[in-house]
Write a protein that holds these residues in place. Structure first.
Motif, PDB file in Angstrom:
ATOM      1  N   LEU B  52       0.815  -1.214   0.000  1.00 34.54           N
ATOM      2  CA  LEU B  52       0.000   0.000   0.000  1.00 34.54           C
ATOM      3  C   LEU B  52       0.854   1.272   0.000  1.00 34.54           C
ATOM      4  O   LEU B  52       0.519   2.255  -0.658  1.00 34.54           O
ATOM      5  N   GLU B 260      -7.583   1.731   3.204  1.00 31.17           N
ATOM      6  CA  GLU B 260      -6.955   1.888   4.518  1.00 31.17           C
ATOM      7  C   GLU B 260      -7.905   2.669   5.412  1.00 31.17           C
ATOM      8  O   GLU B 260      -8.036   3.883   5.286  1.00 31.17           O
ATOM      9  N   ARG B 263      -5.021   4.079  10.573  1.00 34.43           N
ATOM     10  CA  ARG B 263      -3.592   3.791  10.684  1.00 34.43           C
ATOM     11  C   ARG B 263      -3.250   3.811  12.163  1.00 34.43           C
ATOM     12  O   ARG B 263      -3.799   4.588  12.924  1.00 34.43           O
ATOM     13  N   THR B 308      -8.245  -2.403   5.244  1.00 31.84           N
ATOM     14  CA  THR B 308      -6.943  -2.672   5.836  1.00 31.84           C
ATOM     15  C   THR B 308      -6.645  -1.718   6.985  1.00 31.84           C
ATOM     16  O   THR B 308      -7.060  -0.568   6.993  1.00 31.84           O
ATOM     17  N   SER B 309      -5.930  -2.258   7.929  1.00 32.11           N
ATOM     18  CA  SER B 309      -5.405  -1.532   9.084  1.00 32.11           C
ATOM     19  C   SER B 309      -4.766  -2.587   9.956  1.00 32.11           C
ATOM     20  O   SER B 309      -4.875  -3.775   9.683  1.00 32.11           O
TER      21      SER B 309
END
Lengths: 217, 617
Positions: B52, B260, B263, B308-309
């Protein structure tokens, strides 16, 4: 259900894509183009999309054929334009035709292909020499070539060579146009012919292979 | 030079790795740009294209009209052979431009075992691998990614490191290069060293004590900061995110939309480097994510959106987000996936919910086999959490469950190791009870590698023999055929351990290992441990000193001049709590644990930083 038949060009820029990757690439383009393709049922729905005869890595083509099942009717012109706006450079839909309802998929009948094979050859080579070697090859009761995949094996390709139609040779370049029986039950590939010819006429080196058309014998 | 490419491509495996021309690839005319930036990934195309970070940088750099960012990956060994034999230098995919013609080569380093591949890429580019041997005409070679929180083992190969998140700093670097590239490299490096988050190793001197430990790392002159502080993108909401990611022709590791959602992770698992070096937790808003999802669905044609994370189920509105995506894209047969889910029943239920469109496997990570061990590593998961999670999973129809564990953790006993097997067998029993037949429980055991900037950065890593003994112990403790165990090779883990906590002297071993042919160390078929051992021997680097030695708490660590935001004091306190088996709560759910990150928060700026500690200060 609506069914369309597409003809796809696979150009130089994308010739190294393998068949499965070509299918996936086409699938992405279908979604980007928002083509109303029908999906299979089940845990992992797939678009109902069928390709005729797998094309090799490194081979270009003017006649890849795809049958698509659509969930709703869409004008063929629109399908073609939308797809061509969504395919990567090197892939192009050449035409789209709607298949009448109830007609069996025409793909299963395609069992042969015509290829144009471009080879580098020794400078002294001329058409007569090549023609003679080709005739000799075609006259032989069997033509054995070695195929290397997972294991090395020898196969007789002669029954699957339908004919060598044109030979052009000049300036160290040789172009053959030939027809082969294809399909999962054996078949011969253009690389096989190049190998067999090289056995009789050493110094040949494949530069390019192009599928001209697929047809039924 | 490239005419021969057409001759060699038919002879290599997966030639489409090297041709470029993918949908959404950005090809610019070099005559129209001021800066040419090669984004280099020291692993195969399939791995690199799934990264990513590379996608984000490619996007944000190519948004600049004055910059061309192009991709290059490590050629597989067959391609390397052909390139060397035919004098073809390493080139980028977009324009087939040799790497040495770029202004900047930026490596993305996420894994220590990729270091040799990085050297090999520099060499294939026709560049000296050592920074000191590259002249003013050579590109600026920089590196980013989470490995740069300890840049020392590769300090002699890289001109400048980016510590932290790259979205903003990459533009500052490009601006500097654009304005000053004619001044010569030493001038440029001095300017770079002043950017927040940039470490220029050649401007620092390392000295050592008699016992081999580091005495100090100090700048060679006063203008250079003593400590390099990690760069953080505080406003993630408005940070650049790929709109038209490149769609690979060949199948890659992650062939899907990567959205994403947040984060950082505040769970505070003590073994986890990502848990400290990606702090603080920042969430993107649901509106923003739906907008990004729409753009990506339209521009990619993918049939899956991965949220995603580091821990996707900790996203506050995860349920609403998942429902909204399913509602919007389910009819188009576009599915959702959650690569990381918390070990509890509600999360499994959520994972089940997303299967309405597409099915996928279920993986849970209890990480350790006993409660004592889980408390030591601060993995706040109880046996009840796990059992209720798997019960829910078997009820939902999963017949196969994958469980992740680690061995070699600090304070680990044989009882803890056998606990892994016992726990897995209990899971299998629950499967039998719920389904009325045998489930499959795949247990994946990896080896703990102590990493810099974690509470376990002082710990001794288990030796290869000890790790192998423990793996065997776990294997023989399994008496249920429903449980299948797979185990990560110990030698690569120990090598990773040496490289992760190495100092500048380890660089010589990396160099020699590469010289001896090492290049794909993370690939089983190319991993050559004997070559590494010989390289250690020749360079006088004792791997045990770096991997298997417990550091004293007052030792100067080779990465002490890199400030990741989490203080050494906090890490020490966490280490002590670990020894006592005391847990520390997630600071998003409980009180601020005082990790020190708030020191780095920008003052007076009107942005919403969802670090509760920050809000409180």
């Amino acid at each position: 259900m609506f069914r369309v038949l597409l003809r796809l060009r696979k150009g130089e820029q994308v010739k190294y894509i393998a068949h499965l990757d070509l299918m996936r690439t086409f699938e992405h383009a279908l979604r980007r183009a928002r083509i109303p393709v029908a999906y299979s049922e089940g845990f992992n729905p797939r678009p109902k999309m069928h390709f005729a005869g797998a094309i090799g890595v490194g081979v270009t083509s003017d006649d890849e054929r795809i049958v698509l099942d659509l969930a709703e009717r869409a004008p063929v012109k629109e399908i073609m334009d939308r797809l061509n706006g969504s395919l990567p450079a090197g892939l192009e839909v050449l035409d789209v035709e709607e298949l009448p309802e109830g007609v069996k998929s025409p793909l299963s009948r395609l069992n042969a292909s015509e290829y144009r094979i471009t080879l580098r050859c020794p400078a002294r080579c001329d058409e007569q020499t090549v023609r003679a070697k080709v005739d000799e090859l075609l006259a032989a009761p069997e033509v054995r070539v070695v195929r290397k995949r997972d294991e090395t094996k020898e196969v007789d390709i002669r029954p699957n060579i339908l004919g060598v139609d044109a030979i052009e040779c000049s300036g160290g370049k040789l172009v053959l146009t030939a027809r082969f029986r294809s399909g999962s039950s054996g078949g011969a590939r253009p690389q096989d012919l190049a190998q067999a010819l090289n056995d009789r006429l050493p110094g040949l080196d494949v530069e390019g292979i192009h599928r001209v058309r697929q047809f039924e014998v | 030079m490239f005419e021969r490419l057409n001759d060699i491509l038919p002879r290599v495996t997966k030639p489409a790795r090297y041709t470029g021309g993918e949908y959404n690839a950005v090809v610019k005319d070099h005559a129209t740009v001021a800066v040419k930036f090669a984004l280099a990934f020291p692993d195969t195309y399939e791995i690199g294209m799934s990264n990513l970070g590379v996608r984000i940088l490619y996007h944000t750099l190519n948004c600049r009209p004055d910059t061309a960012a192009e991709r290059v990956f490590a050629p597989w060994t067959d391609m390397e052979d052909q390139m060397r034999r035919n004098d073809i230098p390493l080139f980028t995919l977009e324009t087939r431009t040799p790497l040495r013609e770029f202004d900047i080569i930026g490596f993305s380093l996420g894994y220590e075992l990729a270091y040799t591949a990085m050297l090999n890429m520099l060499d294939l580019a026709g560049l000296p691998v050592r920074a000191s041997e590259r002249g003013d005409d050579a590109p600026l070679v920089i590196a980013g990614g989470c490995c740069t929180v300890n840049p020392e083992p590769i300090a002699e190969f890289i001109d400048a490191f980016v510590v932290g998140e790259g979205e903003d700093i990459v533009h500052e670097i490009v601006d500097l290069v654009k304005a000053h590239k004619s001044e010569g490299k030493s001038e440029l490096l001095k300017r770079l060293a002043l950017l927040h988050g940039v470490y220029v190793p050649s401007l620092y001197e390392v000295s050592y004590n008699d016992d081999g430990t580091v005495r100090e790392v100090v700048p060679k002159d006063d203008s250079v900061p003593k400590v390099v502080t990690r760069r953080i993108v505080w406003d993630l909401e408005n940070a650049p995110f790929p709109e038209r990611p490149v769609i690979p022709f060949i199948e890659t590791v992650h062939d899907r939309i990567a959205l994403e959602i947040m984060r950082g992770c505040s769970r505070g698992c003590r073994f986890c480097q990502a848990g400290t070096v990606y702090r603080p937790v920042r969430e993107r808003s649901r509106e923003k994510l739906m907008e990004t999802a729409k753009t990506q669905v339209e521009s990619t044609g993918y049939d899956e959106i991965a949220l995603t994370s580091l821990s996707a189920t900790d996203y506050r509105e995860i349920r609403d987000l998942v429902s909204e995506i399913i509602e919007t894209y389910g009819p188009e047969k576009i599915g959702v996936s959650l690569p990381s889910i918390r070990v509890d029943a509600p999360c499994v239920e959520l994972a089940h919910e997303i299967q309405k469109v597409r099915k996928s496997g279920l993986t849970l990570a209890p990480e350790a086999g006993t409660q004592r061990m889980r408390d030591v590593i601060n993995k706040n998961v109880t046996e009840e959490d796990l059992f209720s999670a798997v019960e829910e999973a078997f009820k939902c129809g999963w017949q196969t469950i994958k469980l992740y564990f680690m061995i070699g953790l600090p304070t680990e006993t044989d009882e803890d190791v056998r606990g892994i097997s016992k726990l897995a067998m209990k899971v299998a029993q629950i499967g039998r009870r719920v389904m009325g037949r045998k489930p499959t429980v795949n247990v994946s055991i990896s080896n703990f590698v102590p990493k810099p900037h974690t509470p376990f950065q002082w710990s001794a890593q288990d030796t290869i023999e000890e790790l192998e003994r423990k793996a065997t112990l776990a294997r023989y403790a399994i008496t249920d055929r429903a449980v299948k165990l797979s185990w990560h090779e110990a030698r690569t883990s120990v090598l990773e351990g040496v490289l992760a906590r190495g100092d500048r002297r380890v660089g010589e071993a990396v160099y020699l290992a590469w010289k001896k042919g090492c290049r794909f160390d993370a690939w089983h078929e190319h991993f050559n441990f004997d070559a590494w051992l010989a390289a250690f021997e020749e360079s006088g680097v004792d791997p045990a000193f770096y991997a298997h030695r417990a550091r004293s708490i007052d030792e100067v660590l080779p990465w002490d001049h890199i400030d990741c935001g989490v203080t050494k004091r906090f890490l020490m306190a966490e280490n002590e709590r670990a020894q006592r088996g005391e847990v520390t709560q997630d600071c998003r759910l409980d009180r601020c644990s005082g990790c020190g990150l708030t020191r780095l928060m920008p003052r007076g700026e009107d942005i919403d930083v969802p670090c509760p500690a920050g809000a409180a200060s």
